[in-house]
Scaffold this active site. Structure first.
Site, PDB file in Angstrom:
ATOM      1  N   GLU A 294      12.158 -15.081  12.219  1.00 31.12           N
ATOM      2  CA  GLU A 294      11.592 -13.732  12.215  1.00 31.12           C
ATOM      3  C   GLU A 294      11.941 -13.073  10.891  1.00 31.12           C
ATOM      4  O   GLU A 294      13.115 -12.961  10.523  1.00 31.12           O
ATOM      5  CB  GLU A 294      12.085 -12.878  13.381  1.00 31.12           C
TER       6      GLU A 294
ATOM      7  N   GLU B   1      16.919  -9.964   7.618  1.00 26.38           N
ATOM      8  CA  GLU B   1      16.720  -8.510   7.542  1.00 26.38           C
ATOM      9  C   GLU B   1      17.729  -7.938   6.550  1.00 26.38           C
ATOM     10  O   GLU B   1      18.942  -8.015   6.773  1.00 26.38           O
ATOM     11  CB  GLU B   1      16.922  -7.874   8.923  1.00 26.38           C
TER      12      GLU B   1
ATOM     13  N   ASP C  59       6.888  -3.591   6.014  1.00 26.42           N
ATOM     14  CA  ASP C  59       6.721  -2.393   5.192  1.00 26.42           C
ATOM     15  C   ASP C  59       5.301  -2.388   4.636  1.00 26.42           C
ATOM     16  O   ASP C  59       4.886  -3.337   3.967  1.00 26.42           O
ATOM     17  CB  ASP C  59       7.729  -2.408   4.042  1.00 26.42           C
TER      18      ASP C  59
ATOM     19  N   LYS D  19       0.587   2.603  -1.131  1.00 21.26           N
ATOM     20  CA  LYS D  19      -0.055   2.900  -2.413  1.00 21.26           C
ATOM     21  C   LYS D  19      -0.615   1.618  -3.028  1.00 21.26           C
ATOM     22  O   LYS D  19       0.033   0.579  -3.020  1.00 21.26           O
ATOM     23  CB  LYS D  19       0.935   3.556  -3.368  1.00 21.26           C
TER      24      LYS D  19
ATOM     25  N   ARG E 264      10.246  -0.663  18.474  1.00 24.63           N
ATOM     26  CA  ARG E 264      10.282   0.776  18.197  1.00 24.63           C
ATOM     27  C   ARG E 264       9.270   1.158  17.131  1.00 24.63           C
ATOM     28  O   ARG E 264       8.742   2.273  17.127  1.00 24.63           O
ATOM     29  CB  ARG E 264      11.689   1.210  17.795  1.00 24.63           C
ATOM     30  N   TYR E 265       8.960   0.231  16.204  1.00 33.32           N
ATOM     31  CA  TYR E 265       7.964   0.517  15.172  1.00 33.32           C
ATOM     32  C   TYR E 265       6.569   0.599  15.789  1.00 33.32           C
ATOM     33  O   TYR E 265       5.772   1.461  15.412  1.00 33.32           O
ATOM     34  CB  TYR E 265       8.009  -0.562  14.097  1.00 33.32           C
ATOM     35  N   GLU E 266       6.282  -0.280  16.731  1.00 28.73           N
ATOM     36  CA  GLU E 266       4.981  -0.204  17.390  1.00 28.73           C
ATOM     37  C   GLU E 266       4.870   1.068  18.219  1.00 28.73           C
ATOM     38  O   GLU E 266       3.820   1.729  18.223  1.00 28.73           O
ATOM     39  CB  GLU E 266       4.755  -1.423  18.277  1.00 28.73           C
TER      40      GLU E 266
END
Length: 232
Positions: free
Chosen positions: A63, A88, A137, A141, A211-213
């Site tokens: 992962e 990570e 991430d 931009k 939690r990001y979803e």
């Protein structure tokens, strides 16, 4: 000794001050969960990891950027036949994962608390059976799109580490990240497995919401679930 390449790193490595319990997890548990000598200071010759010693008789999953660790621990509990390595660089996320590992009691997890490119250096060729890239991430931009994971700098070494037939899952709520993923990933030996809209609109059967979803859905963004197969 192998010459160390210059690698820019743009993400965060630390956020808010860690809770006392989180610091204790790092101090007590992290070293024992290392996949082996990954960092250049400890392995300047880039000797490949001994994955059979790390996870005897298990297939290897990876992962990339596990965030708070919800998905990694979930998959480890569902799949005792797999040894899952998580990479990570954000130490707060690493501490969160360590707490979840204690709570769940899973024993088939290893953690590299750093840049996944250093881990790619020492993963043996064709050693990984499944890889996950979940809510990376987005670097929204345009001038920063080259920093995204779905570029040759990351996809080439990932492909080297994957077994033929390995599965690569990507989840994102950013439409332009979907576009770039579908443009770039197939260039490196991957086939997108979708046959219809439901294949990218519906989560995988073994999915757990991160939690990001949850944040993306609260803010009105739509998740996309992309599944690729590597090689033939």
């Amino acid at each position: 000794m192998t010459d160390r390449p210059h690698r820019n790193f743009y993400g965060r490595t630390k956020g808010k001050t860690l809770k006392r319990s989180q610091q204790s997890y790092l101090d007590a548990d992290l070293a024992a969960l290392s996949p082996g000598a990954v960092d250049w200071d400890t392995n300047p010759d880039r000797t490949p990891l001994d994955l059979e010693k790390l996870f005897p008789n298990k297939e290897i999953w990876l992962e990339i950027g596990f965030g708070g660790g919800e998905h990694l621990v979930h998959q480890a509990g569902l799949n005792p036949q797999a040894g899952i390595i998580g990479a990570e660089p954000f130490i707060n996320g690493v501490a969160m994962l360590l707490g979840k590992i204690r709570q769940a009691g899973v024993e088939n997890v290893a953690i590299h608390p750093g840049d996944v490119r250093d881990l790619f250096d020492v993963l043996p060729e064709a050693s990984v059976s499944k890889a996950f890239l979940l809510y990376p991430d987005p670097w929204p931009k345009t001038r920063h799109h080259r920093r995204r994971f779905v570029t040759a700098e990351h996809l080439e070494p990932l492909a080297r580490c994957l077994k033929p037939g390995a599965e690569f899952r990507v989840a994102t709520d950013i439409p332009d990240y979907v576009r770039q993923t579908l443009e770039e990933v197939p260039k490196h030996g991957f086939t997108w497995l979708a046959e219809g809209p439901e294949d990218w609109r519906s989560p995988w059967k073994d999915w757990t919401r991160t939690r990001y979803e949850a944040k993306a859905i609260r803010e009105g963004r739509v998740p996309h679930y992309l599944t690729f197969r590597f090689g033939s």
